[in-house]
Design an enzyme around this catalytic site. Structure first.
Site, PDB file in Angstrom:
ATOM      1  N   CYS A  80       0.836  -1.202   0.000  1.00  0.00           N
ATOM      2  CA  CYS A  80       0.000   0.000   0.000  1.00  0.00           C
ATOM      3  C   CYS A  80       0.873   1.255   0.000  1.00  0.00           C
ATOM      4  O   CYS A  80       1.487   1.560  -1.019  1.00  0.00           O
ATOM      5  CB  CYS A  80      -1.009  -0.047   1.155  1.00  0.00           C
ATOM      6  SG  CYS A  80      -2.352   1.155   0.993  1.00  0.00           S
ATOM      7  N   HIS A 166      -3.532  -5.377   0.294  1.00  0.00           N
ATOM      8  CA  HIS A 166      -3.043  -5.850   1.591  1.00  0.00           C
ATOM      9  C   HIS A 166      -3.029  -7.376   1.641  1.00  0.00           C
ATOM     10  O   HIS A 166      -4.048  -7.985   1.969  1.00  0.00           O
ATOM     11  CB  HIS A 166      -3.916  -5.282   2.720  1.00  0.00           C
ATOM     12  CG  HIS A 166      -3.741  -3.829   2.922  1.00  0.00           C
ATOM     13  ND1 HIS A 166      -2.748  -3.314   3.720  1.00  0.00           N
ATOM     14  CD2 HIS A 166      -4.402  -2.772   2.397  1.00  0.00           C
ATOM     15  CE1 HIS A 166      -2.811  -1.993   3.700  1.00  0.00           C
ATOM     16  NE2 HIS A 166      -3.801  -1.638   2.898  1.00  0.00           N
ATOM     17  N   GLU A 168      -1.691  -9.189   3.819  1.00  0.00           N
ATOM     18  CA  GLU A 168      -1.664  -9.645   5.217  1.00  0.00           C
ATOM     19  C   GLU A 168      -3.049  -9.890   5.811  1.00  0.00           C
ATOM     20  O   GLU A 168      -3.172 -10.522   6.850  1.00  0.00           O
ATOM     21  CB  GLU A 168      -0.890  -8.637   6.087  1.00  0.00           C
ATOM     22  CG  GLU A 168      -1.576  -7.305   6.312  1.00  0.00           C
ATOM     23  CD  GLU A 168      -1.353  -6.262   5.237  1.00  0.00           C
ATOM     24  OE1 GLU A 168      -1.587  -5.072   5.520  1.00  0.00           O
ATOM     25  OE2 GLU A 168      -0.975  -6.608   4.098  1.00  0.00           O
TER      26      GLU A 168
END
Length: 187
Positions: A80, A166, A168
């Site tokens: 990001c 993202h 994660e």
């Protein structure tokens, strides 16, 4: 292997550390004002996290992040804001007008190191107002979305990787695969 996670106080940073540990690596947060010499000595690879700022106007708030991206000898993954900083550091072009929030369909243009083993299309979690609209010289675009032309970029020659989304978070399909692919480069 120790993974340094540059902490910009982004909403998902704790998840980056959790995924690193779940995948069997040691991880540690570092702040944006650590001297690059300490960062080089302490970590095998870096993840430049997301955060609340816009580039270029908020560049002073990112401390030494550009130095980490340009001078760190090991692999670096930008997520990001980190992706945007990487593009800026190497001369890419950022733009407004293509914000994405929530689930976004990602289209893989080329399966590369970090996208190995993912579907040609998948849904990823996004939260950004600024995006990379032109990759830096030497980087290849490996994924895009309907609104953003550079969702993922790589320069394997210098071990630099960036994703606008993202990986994660659990909302990103294949996110754990992408994280594992990057972390395997740290060996």
């Amino acid at each position: 292997m120790v993974v340094g996670i540059l902490d910009f106080r982004g909403q998902y940073n704790h998840l980056i550390l959790r995924r690193v540990i779940e995948l069997g690596f040691q991880g540690s947060f570092l702040g944006p004002i650590e001297p690059i010499s300490r960062v080089k000595q302490s970590f095998d690879c870096l993840i430049i996290s997301g955060g609340p700022w816009n580039i270029p106007e908020d560049l002073p708030k990112t401390g030494n992040a550009i130095d980490y991206i340009l001078e760190f000898p090991g692999p670096v993954l930008g997520i990001c804001l980190g992706h945007q900083l990487m593009a800026h550091a190497y001369g890419g072009e950022l733009g407004r007008g293509n914000p994405e929030f929530g689930g976004v369909r990602i289209y893989v243009d080329r399966e590369d190191t970090i996208l190995r083993g993912v579907s040609r299309e998948f849904t990823a979690w996004e939260s950004h107002n600024i995006s990379v609209v032109k990759q830096p010289r030497g980087f290849d675009v490996v994924a895009h979305s309907d609104n953003v032309p550079v969702e993922a970029m790589v320069n394997e020659g210098i071990s630099r990787f960036g994703v606008q989304f993202h990986p994660e978070v659990k909302h990103t399909e294949y996110g754990i695969v992408i994280m594992r692919n990057f972390l395997n480069l740290c060996h």
